[in-house]
Design an enzyme around this catalytic site. Structure first.
Site, PDB file in Angstrom:
ATOM      1  N   ARG A  62       0.755  -1.180   0.207  1.00 38.58           N
ATOM      2  CA  ARG A  62      -0.011   0.122   0.045  1.00 38.58           C
ATOM      3  C   ARG A  62       0.899   1.289  -0.068  1.00 38.58           C
ATOM      4  O   ARG A  62       0.550   2.277  -0.986  1.00 38.58           O
ATOM      5  CB  ARG A  62      -1.107   0.075   1.216  1.00 38.58           C
ATOM      6  N   TYR A 114     -18.046  15.875 -14.949  1.00 33.98           N
ATOM      7  CA  TYR A 114     -18.335  14.551 -14.686  1.00 33.98           C
ATOM      8  C   TYR A 114     -19.474  14.547 -13.392  1.00 33.98           C
ATOM      9  O   TYR A 114     -19.409  15.099 -12.510  1.00 33.98           O
ATOM     10  CB  TYR A 114     -17.330  13.872 -14.472  1.00 33.98           C
ATOM     11  N   ASP A 187      -8.895  18.537 -14.161  1.00 36.50           N
ATOM     12  CA  ASP A 187      -9.514  17.411 -14.525  1.00 36.50           C
ATOM     13  C   ASP A 187      -9.197  17.343 -16.107  1.00 36.50           C
ATOM     14  O   ASP A 187      -9.627  17.736 -16.994  1.00 36.50           O
ATOM     15  CB  ASP A 187     -10.886  17.017 -14.251  1.00 36.50           C
ATOM     16  N   LYS A 212     -10.106   5.880 -18.469  1.00 33.89           N
ATOM     17  CA  LYS A 212     -10.451   6.567 -20.071  1.00 33.89           C
ATOM     18  C   LYS A 212      -9.348   6.375 -20.934  1.00 33.89           C
ATOM     19  O   LYS A 212      -8.585   5.410 -21.003  1.00 33.89           O
ATOM     20  CB  LYS A 212     -10.976   7.774 -19.795  1.00 33.89           C
TER      21      LYS A 212
END
Length: 403
Positions: A62, A114, A187, A212
């Site tokens: 992690r 979004y 973004d 994406k």
């Protein structure tokens, strides 16, 4: 010296050495004892220490992972950044950035964003005491008026989702930074690192839903954050480890592979997107087409000054009603009716009912997200086949008794 590529549509030249960096940065075989040319998938969750508290760079997956490190180095290079961090999803990246703030702080967010970003800010972040204001940041006067002494973060998308507005990043950066210590986040999901570098235009943080275009194969969910500030990087690296919303090594491997073809994919997306947009604009069954690469787009000149090209995102209003929009989507054969975007396959969706259904109707109406607004993610198929598919679906939707 590498010759700068000239865009055929008057956009900025491509970023130099992009494909070379995508293929080689962070991938050096010398970092592995096996000299592997392709970075291996490091699935181990824990790593042996030479002595208590003395490790060789990794202690728990992690906190850091060799496969993830390769990916983060590559993304940083493509963004022209010093640092990059990978997260389990785009919204995991959004959440982690938001944790830089405290109760009482204000976020000014672009109004056309979004749907998941809108939902997170309105229904989650606001519940933790953050103040959220949605503003059309493409108009810097409105952005400036929205900033208060409590404003600590400004969040913009460009192009916006789904209306494909172009926001002047440099103008926003000037407006934001003259008002104090405010973080500007861009973004960059729609443009990808290939078409736009927000950090070079004054943004503090560039983030992606890497799911994406950056990955481009519709098989990985991931978020990315790139930045140059050492202070912000230290804080975000701490939060990445403390919150733990990190991607798996296998996903990092797949994503790293996707980056290798980012340049050639985006070039084809631009070519196909332009062809589809021009076809739609000339079609009598279409009310309006929105594509930043078209001269008819209201911010076309800004897009050419700010970007090296356009992705395959095309938004249009079909003539008629919701029934016509639904009939068009049902009759498509190559375009798949599905959410998401940026993969090699072409997708189509109805934002008002699908990706932006969680946005309040009053806000959707104000943004023009109507029942006849259709969003296309134009893929890498032969453009002639895509236009033929759109043509037959438009005709079928407007055929008498089609509904």
């Amino acid at each position: 010296m590498q010759k700068k590529d000239v865009s055929p549509h008057g956009f900025l030249p491509s970023f130099q050495h992009f494909a070379t960096q995508a293929i080689h940065v962070g991938q050096e075989p010398e970092q592995w004892t096996s000299m592997a040319v392709v970075p291996p998938i490091s699935l181990s969750t824990t790593f042996k220490q030479g002595a208590p508290g003395r490790h060789s760079g990794f202690e728990y997956s992690r906190s850091g992972n060799p496969t993830r490190n390769c990916l983060e180095k590559a993304v940083a290079a493509l963004d022209g950044a010093k640092y990059s961090l990978a997260f389990a999803s785009g919204l995991a990246a959004t959440m982690t950035i938001t944790h830089l703030l405290k109760a009482g702080d204000q976020i000014v967010c672009m109004d056309d964003v979004y749907g998941g970003t809108n939902r997170y800010f309105r229904q989650v972040a606001a519940e933790f005491g953050l103040k959220i204001s949605f503003v059309d940041c493409s108009k810097t006067k409105l952005l400036d008026a929205a900033i208060t002494p409590e404003t600590k973060l400004v969040w913009i998308e460009t192009p916006t989702n789904p209306n494909l507005k172009i926001v002047d990043i440099a103008a926003c950066a000037h407006t934001v930074h003259k008002r104090g210590d405010i973080i500007l986040v861009v973004d960059n999901t729609f443009m990808s690192a290939y078409f736009q570098r927000p950090l070079a235009l004054g943004a503090d943080i560039c983030m992606y839903s890497g799911t994406k275009y950056m990955n481009g194969h519709s098989d990985v969910v991931m978020g990315l954050v790139s930045l140059n500030s050492e202070t912000l990087h230290s804080r975000l690296r701490f939060l990445q480890n403390s919150i733990g919303a990190v991607p798996s090594p296998f996903d990092c491997y797949l994503f790293n592979r996707g980056l290798k073809t980012l340049q050639i994919r985006m070039q084809k997306h631009f070519e196909n997107g332009m062809a589809v947009a021009q076809f739609l604009e000339s079609n009598p069954l279409v009310e309006k087409v929105i594509f930043p690469g078209l001269p008819s787009h209201p911010q076309h000149e800004l897009a050419k000054r700010q970007c090296t090209g356009c992705p395959g995102m095309v938004t249009f209003y079909i003539k008629g009603t919701l029934q016509h929009a639904e009939a068009f989507l049902k009759n498509l054969k190559l375009f798949t009716l599905a959410e998401s975007l940026g993969g090699y396959e072409s997708l189509a969706e109805l934002p008002a009912i699908m990706t932006h259904a969680s946005v309040p109707k009053s806000q959707r109406d104000a943004l023009g997200i109507s029942d006849t607004l259709i969003r296309l993610s134009v893929g890498l198929e032969d453009k002639e086949d895509l236009m033929e598919d759109i043509d037959q679906a438009l005709k079928a939707a407007h055929r008498p008794n089609a509904n």
